[in-house]
Design an enzyme around this catalytic site. Structure first.
Site, PDB file in Angstrom:
ATOM      1  N   TYR A  55       0.852  -1.188   0.000  1.00 51.47           N
ATOM      2  CA  TYR A  55       0.000   0.000   0.000  1.00 51.47           C
ATOM      3  C   TYR A  55       0.887   1.236   0.000  1.00 51.47           C
ATOM      4  CZ  TYR A  55      -4.740  -1.625   0.079  1.00 51.47           C
ATOM      5  OH  TYR A  55      -5.943  -2.136  -0.301  1.00 51.47           O
ATOM      6  N   GLU A  57      -0.518   4.747  -0.588  1.00 54.76           N
ATOM      7  CA  GLU A  57      -1.319   5.959  -0.822  1.00 54.76           C
ATOM      8  C   GLU A  57      -0.445   7.201  -0.688  1.00 54.76           C
ATOM      9  OE1 GLU A  57      -2.668   3.351   0.629  1.00 54.76           O
ATOM     10  OE2 GLU A  57      -4.869   3.440   0.654  1.00 54.76           O
ATOM     11  N   ASP A 216      -7.419  13.505 -25.018  1.00 57.37           N
ATOM     12  CA  ASP A 216      -7.371  12.098 -24.621  1.00 57.37           C
ATOM     13  C   ASP A 216      -6.700  11.366 -25.771  1.00 57.37           C
ATOM     14  OD1 ASP A 216      -7.819   9.430 -24.194  1.00 57.37           O
ATOM     15  OD2 ASP A 216      -9.875   9.671 -23.473  1.00 57.37           O
ATOM     16  N   THR A 242      -4.282   5.928 -21.984  1.00 58.93           N
ATOM     17  CA  THR A 242      -4.049   4.607 -21.417  1.00 58.93           C
ATOM     18  C   THR A 242      -2.626   4.205 -21.797  1.00 58.93           C
ATOM     19  OG1 THR A 242      -5.053   3.691 -23.397  1.00 58.93           O
ATOM     20  CG2 THR A 242      -6.425   3.761 -21.434  1.00 58.93           C
ATOM     21  N   LYS A 245      -2.487   0.505 -25.130  1.00 63.74           N
ATOM     22  CA  LYS A 245      -2.901   0.433 -26.536  1.00 63.74           C
ATOM     23  C   LYS A 245      -1.650   0.539 -27.409  1.00 63.74           C
ATOM     24  CE  LYS A 245      -7.627   2.112 -25.776  1.00 63.74           C
ATOM     25  NZ  LYS A 245      -7.729   2.774 -24.456  1.00 63.74           N
ATOM     26  N   ARG A 251      -1.802  -2.668 -18.662  1.00 69.46           N
ATOM     27  CA  ARG A 251      -3.082  -1.973 -18.542  1.00 69.46           C
ATOM     28  C   ARG A 251      -2.934  -0.871 -17.510  1.00 69.46           C
ATOM     29  NH1 ARG A 251      -6.773  -4.664 -21.627  1.00 69.46           N
ATOM     30  NH2 ARG A 251      -8.232  -2.974 -21.249  1.00 69.46           N
TER      31      ARG A 251
HETATM   32  N1  DSN Z   1     -12.361   0.192 -25.164  1.00 71.82           N
HETATM   33  C1  DSN Z   1     -11.445   1.094 -25.809  1.00 71.82           C
HETATM   34  C2  DSN Z   1     -11.481   0.980 -27.288  1.00 71.82           C
HETATM   35  O1  DSN Z   1     -11.721  -0.123 -27.760  1.00 71.82           O
HETATM   36  O2  DSN Z   1     -11.251   1.935 -28.004  1.00 71.82           O
HETATM   37  C3  DSN Z   1     -11.619   2.486 -25.365  1.00 71.82           C
HETATM   38  O3  DSN Z   1     -11.617   2.522 -23.976  1.00 71.82           O
END
Ligand code: DSN
Length: 433
Positions: A55, A57, A216, A242, A245, A251
């Site tokens: 932990y 925080e 974003d 994120t 990707k 993740r």
């Molecule tokens: N689920 C993602 C996508 O497929 O673009 C976005 O969060």
């Protein structure tokens, strides 16, 4: 009771077997979901390594009043003892993220993209405040003000869209609507927009109404890191992304900003929205940022775009219509409105042959989100596994064979065998189990 050292295969053969089966599915079929990727072994090792226990925080720094609230690396920024090493890990992740994207501030604690956006809204908006973001049906995201999402329920989002004929964002309409709606924040970035977003135009429109600009970049962050896409840094006030990707990391998510806005973001992340950070994922993010700074990653990012553009051209050669007639990025959006079936039917037929895609709405779509009139295809995953132009040409041909005769199970079976054969000929990443 098994000992701590007993391997997963012995402790839980059922889950071990399912993980193995999923791995075999992934490497034995073609993955075209534009938001998915195959992280490196190093990233997986860090994610699955022994950092699950702690932990922590707080942050690995303090913001002292006498220092004008500037971050000072200090262990007292945590609410738990024992974080000497974790502080070093999070500090490395922060410094690498800042260096990779060229920002003053980075927060690496975000659990995923939607919570990252939630933290940003929490930092800069009051409930009920006006904001604008891309309509989900035009390629936006649930957390960009969808009425079924917290963002649309807590804040007053007005959607903007694309010009239906061109598939390009309608910047003129956006500017007019912004004047009327007076948003406190404008969100740029989408999940199914194949073209480069014009950051300069977004900046001008945001400035014209005094709105904060959030970019974003979850979908194209890896292309920015690999210098295959313009950066929003210098235009955006705040950036979210994120890490799993095109960045090819674990993740999770990341927020970038300048130091001043970082203060509000920190407060929103903790104690505002999140609690104990996931240090194993933060370590894996640090690994990801390190890998993104290597020359090979620039080659990867360039290949992702080249493959997507080639794939899009081949799809058009095979008779498909693409939204905006192509792509500047890693994804293409196939408009199936000239066919008799939905995007859902198309995706279901393709998966039977081992080609994994997702149904997606297209601009002006009259079908609901569960049906849709399009499918979204992306190049990041298969580029990670070594696919190039020859393979993407073959995939476009397979898609045509299936979608031109969608009920022909024999043809689906033929394609499935060809898919298996091609995938089996690729060197597979080492599996950790
Ligand atoms: N689920 C993602 C996508 O497929 O673009 C976005 O969060």
């Amino acid at each position: 009771m098994n000992s701590f050292n007993t391997p997963l295969a012995e402790v839980d053969p059922e889950i071990h077997g399912l993980i193995k089966k999923e791995y075999d599915r992934v490497i034995g079929t073609v993955q075209l979901i534009a938001s998915e990727n195959f992280p490196s072994r190093a990233v997986m090792e860090a994610t699955g390594g022994p950092l699950q226990h702690k932990y922590a925080e707080g942050f690995p720094y303090l913001r002292r009043k006498k220092m004008d609230g500037i971050r000072e690396w200090d262990r007292d920024g945590r609410y738990y003892e024992g974080n000497v090493i974790m502080d070093q890990i999070e500090r490395l992740a922060i410094e690498r993220a800042q260096k990779l994207f060229g920002t003053e501030y980075a927060c690496v604690q975000l659990f995923s993209g939607a919570p990252a956006n939630e933290c940003i809204y929490h930092a800069f908006l009051e409930f009920g405040d006006h904001a604008m973001a891309m309509d989900l049906a035009n390629g936006g995201h649930l957390s960009h003000g969808s009425p079924v999402n917290f963002s649309g329920q807590r804040y007053n989002f007005m959607p903007y869209g694309v010009v239906e004929e061109t598939g390009i964002i309608d910047y003129d309409q956006l500017a007019r609507d912004a004047k009327e709606h007076q948003p406190k924040m404008i969100v740029a970035g989408a999940t199914a927009y194949p073209r480069i977003v014009d950051f300069q135009k977004f900046r001008e429109i945001s400035d014209s109404v005094g709105a904060l600009l959030l970019v974003d970049m979850a979908h194209f962050a890896g292309l920015v890191a690999g210098k295959a896409h313009p950066t929003p840094v210098g235009y955006a006030d705040v950036i979210s992304t994120t890490t799993h990707k095109t960045l090819r990391g674990p993740r999770g998510a990341l927020i970038l900003a300048d130091e001043e806005r970082g203060k509000a973001i920190d407060r929103a992340v903790f104690p505002g929205i999140q609690a104990g950070p996931h240090l194993n994922e933060i370590a894996a993010k640090a690994v990801c940022f390190h890998q993104c700074m290597q020359p090979e990653f620039q080659q990867y990012a360039a290949d992702v775009v080249k493959n997507a553009q080639f794939f899009g051209d081949e799809m058009m050669v095979q008779g498909f219509k693409l939204v905006s007639d192509g792509t500047d990025t890693h994804l293409i959006l196939v408009d199936l409105r000239d066919r008799k079936y939905s995007g859902n039917k198309a995706a279901k037929a393709l998966i039977k042959a081992g080609i994994c895609t997702n149904r997606n709405m297209v601009p002006g779509d009259e079908r609901p989100p569960m049906q849709t009139s399009g499918i979204r295809l992306g190049s990041p995953f298969m580029t990670s596994l070594g696919f190039g132009e020859d393979e993407f040409r073959e995939v476009a041909r397979w898609i045509k064979r299936i979608l031109d005769d969608i009920k022909n199970d024999d043809e689906i079976e033929n394609v499935k065998n060809e898919v298996s054969e091609l995938c089996a000929s690729y060197p597979h990443p080492d599996f950790l189990l």
